[in-house]
Write a protein that holds these residues in place. Structure first.
Motif, PDB file in Angstrom:
ATOM      1  N   ALA A  56     105.924 -10.041  -5.994  1.00 49.40           N
ATOM      2  CA  ALA A  56     106.039 -10.654  -4.673  1.00 49.40           C
ATOM      3  C   ALA A  56     105.851  -9.589  -3.607  1.00 49.40           C
ATOM      4  O   ALA A  56     106.316  -8.459  -3.745  1.00 49.40           O
ATOM      5  N   TYR A 104     111.068 -18.745  -9.363  1.00 49.71           N
ATOM      6  CA  TYR A 104     110.511 -18.347  -8.067  1.00 49.71           C
ATOM      7  C   TYR A 104     110.528 -19.555  -7.135  1.00 49.71           C
ATOM      8  O   TYR A 104     110.313 -20.691  -7.565  1.00 49.71           O
ATOM      9  N   ASN A 105     110.827 -19.295  -5.874  1.00 53.28           N
ATOM     10  CA  ASN A 105     110.793 -20.340  -4.858  1.00 53.28           C
ATOM     11  C   ASN A 105     110.051 -19.784  -3.650  1.00 53.28           C
ATOM     12  O   ASN A 105     110.506 -18.831  -3.019  1.00 53.28           O
ATOM     13  N   HIS A 106     108.913 -20.352  -3.331  1.00 54.56           N
ATOM     14  CA  HIS A 106     108.029 -19.789  -2.298  1.00 54.56           C
ATOM     15  C   HIS A 106     108.695 -19.770  -0.926  1.00 54.56           C
ATOM     16  O   HIS A 106     108.600 -18.764  -0.199  1.00 54.56           O
ATOM     17  N   GLU A 107     109.343 -20.867  -0.549  1.00 55.79           N
ATOM     18  CA  GLU A 107     109.939 -20.915   0.784  1.00 55.79           C
ATOM     19  C   GLU A 107     111.044 -19.864   0.930  1.00 55.79           C
ATOM     20  O   GLU A 107     111.125 -19.162   1.951  1.00 55.79           O
ATOM     21  N   THR A 111     117.433 -21.366   2.394  1.00 52.76           N
ATOM     22  CA  THR A 111     116.230 -21.030   3.166  1.00 52.76           C
ATOM     23  C   THR A 111     116.512 -20.898   4.656  1.00 52.76           C
ATOM     24  O   THR A 111     116.004 -19.979   5.316  1.00 52.76           O
ATOM     25  N   PHE A 147     111.497 -17.022  -0.801  1.00 55.33           N
ATOM     26  CA  PHE A 147     111.015 -15.642  -0.826  1.00 55.33           C
ATOM     27  C   PHE A 147     110.170 -15.310   0.399  1.00 55.33           C
ATOM     28  O   PHE A 147     110.143 -14.159   0.837  1.00 55.33           O
ATOM     29  N   HIS A 148     109.507 -16.293   0.966  1.00 55.08           N
ATOM     30  CA  HIS A 148     108.794 -16.036   2.219  1.00 55.08           C
ATOM     31  C   HIS A 148     109.784 -15.653   3.318  1.00 55.08           C
ATOM     32  O   HIS A 148     109.545 -14.702   4.083  1.00 55.08           O
ATOM     33  N   SER A 166     118.104 -22.829  -3.665  1.00 57.24           N
ATOM     34  CA  SER A 166     117.142 -22.141  -2.782  1.00 57.24           C
ATOM     35  C   SER A 166     116.947 -22.917  -1.489  1.00 57.24           C
ATOM     36  O   SER A 166     116.840 -22.329  -0.406  1.00 57.24           O
ATOM     37  N   HIS A 222     116.362 -24.172  -7.853  1.00 61.28           N
ATOM     38  CA  HIS A 222     115.486 -24.721  -6.812  1.00 61.28           C
ATOM     39  C   HIS A 222     116.317 -25.414  -5.729  1.00 61.28           C
ATOM     40  O   HIS A 222     116.047 -25.243  -4.526  1.00 61.28           O
TER      41      HIS A 222
END
Length: 502
Positions: free
Chosen positions: A362, A325-328, A301, A330-331, A297, A294
């Motif tokens: 994803a 998983y890390n939303h920021e 980003t 992978f977005h 990540s 995390h």
């Protein structure tokens, strides 16, 4: 004075060594220069009158585009000339490649004969120069290895690390040298003297050459790193972790200690690919550190544009393997993938990326439309069995975005090169085709191949399954299946019966 001169010359003649210098000295004693106004010293007159000495024979040389390399020059002088070339800027080094190659060729022949003139620091500098100039001449490197093996006790420990690292960068695997250095440095008293930088250079060399040391070198280095983790920087951590992972030396204690150094390093100390290496190393060894992932990540980003295609593929694979998983992050990654030209990705990078994104569930239509469309545009010849199985599994997992053209391409690639598939990719690919209800595509196979089954009234799927089972039987006859492989084959047969026989 004349009789005295005569006695001198007669006596010298009797001795058989009448030299010009002796003659002139006796003549000057009899006739001082002051009495010879027109000729000055008779020494000058005699030497001028003497015949000139024969010219020395020309020194053999090898002509190059920039400089002549003298074959008769001492080996140490040639080695130092190579070091001078290596210290030039990049452009000058490129123009000096011909001269460097000729020096290496001559030096390889002379190093063994003149080994006594080389000290340890000369050999260390020679290897460093060869690395900078990218000179991979095998006989020279073998001669260097022999020189090191003869006097290993005289070399500083950091020098041995640098030499092995240089051999790795040049891609030259000298087994005897690598084993001898590993045995020498594995001794606890020596391993404890290595710095973290030395260890990074050393383990990188063994990983790069895929040479796993048989001695306890990796364990000794791990013990040393546990005591000096506070001296480690982030980039050096990345090199060490990646090297241990490539050598399949998954030491949970070491990885746990190094994870603390990773998160304590300032973000600006990392380059983007260092973070990718760290993530991929933990994924290869399947050591989960969710908090560290995390934090890393967050470092990545804002730096997505700095990642190479391989870095992107490795990062997605790491998160999939470690179930993180890390939303920021992978977005940002998916936004890049939708917009960029995917032709920059190699086929295996694209296959790994697509497969692991599908495993993480994803992305949506725009992402998989771009990925599947690019994969379908690739030539059939570039597809390897593992890539075929991975992309078929991605299609199975994301059936809502299935690409018919890609599915047909992979089906034909599987059956056209069935003899090249091993057990695992073959069972995985066939099972995915069953789940996608795509075995009926066998009707598109050449009529001669499918004629036997069609004449008996069997569906095309039966013909495809028969081909697969015959290949599996052939593989089993070559090497009996392991229990896991046998279980996978049984599962495949059951799935076929449920879908096409019951």
């Amino acid at each position: 004075m004349a009789p005295a001169f005569a006695r001198v010359t007669r006596s010298a003649a009797q001795r058989g060594s009448c030299r010009v210098g002796l003659l002139c000295h006796a003549w000057e004693s009899a006739f001082p220069p002051s009495k010879l106004p027109y000729y000055g010293s008779w020494r000058g007159v005699a030497l001028a009158a003497a015949p000139p000495p024969p010219p020395p024979p020309p020194t053999p040389f090898v002509s190059t585009s920039s400089r002549s390399v003298q074959i008769n020059a001492p080996a140490l002088k040639l080695s130092r000339r190579l070091g001078e070339l290596a210290q030039q800027d990049d452009e000058a080094r490129r123009t000096a490649q011909d001269e460097a190659s000729q020096i290496c060729t001559v030096l390889a022949r002379k190093l063994k004969a003149e080994s006594s003139s080389f000290r340890s620091h000369d050999i260390i500098q020679l290897v460093a120069a060869a690395c900078k100039l990218e000179q991979t001449y095998g006989p020279l490197l073998d001669a260097v290895a022999a020189q090191v093996l003869r006097g290993m006790m005289t070399y500083p420990l950091f020098g041995l690390c640098n030499i092995t690292n240089g051999f790795a960068r040049l891609g030259h695997r000298h087994r005897q040298l690598m084993d001898a250095v590993a045995d020498f440095l594995a001794e606890t008293s020596r391993a404890q003297q290595l710095s973290p930088v030395d260890i990074g250079s050393l383990v990188f060399a063994y990983a790069q050459l895929a040479h796993r040391p048989k001695s306890g070198l990796l364990e000794a280095c791990a013990d040393r790193l546990k005591d000096s983790c506070h001296e480690l920087g982030g980039p050096n951590c990345a090199i060490i972790l990646n090297s241990y992972a490539r050598l399949n030396e998954c030491n949970p204690v070491l990885f746990g200690v190094l994870s603390k150094s990773v998160v304590q390093t300032r973000p600006e100390s990392y380059e983007a690919h260092h973070i990718s290496l760290i993530m991929n190393s933990y994924a290869k060894c399947q050591i989960r550190k969710p908090q560290m992932m995390h934090i890393l990540s967050g470092y990545l980003t804002g730096r997505i544009s700095e990642l190479s295609p391989q870095n992107v593929s490795n990062i997605v694979h790491a998160f999939s393997r470690l179930d993180c998983y890390n939303h920021e992050l992978f977005h940002a990654l998916m936004g890049r993938l939708v917009q960029e030209d995917l032709r920059a990705y190699k086929i295996f990078e694209l296959a790994v990326l697509t497969h692991n994104l599908a495993k993480l569930k994803a992305g949506g239509q725009s992402l998989y439309g771009a990925l599947f469309g690019e994969l379908a545009s690739r030539s059939p010849e570039v597809w390897e069995p593992k890539a075929v199985a991975q992309v078929l599994d991605a299609l199975r997992r994301r059936q809502a975005f299935c690409h018919e053209g890609l599915l047909s391409l992979l089906f034909h690639r599987l059956f056209d090169r069935l003899q090249h598939f091993a057990v695992h990719p073959l069972t995985q690919a066939t099972w995915c085709l069953l789940e996608l209800e795509a075995l009926d595509l066998a009707s598109e196979l050449p009529e001669a191949a499918a004629a036997g089954e069609q004449e008996q009234g069997h569906p095309a799927a039966r013909h495809a399954m028969r081909m697969v089972l015959e290949r599996l039987d052939e593989l089993n006859s070559q090497e009996p299946f392991t229990p896991t492989q046998r279980g996978n084959v049984q599962h495949l047969i059951r799935a076929y019966h449920y879908r096409h026989e019951l």
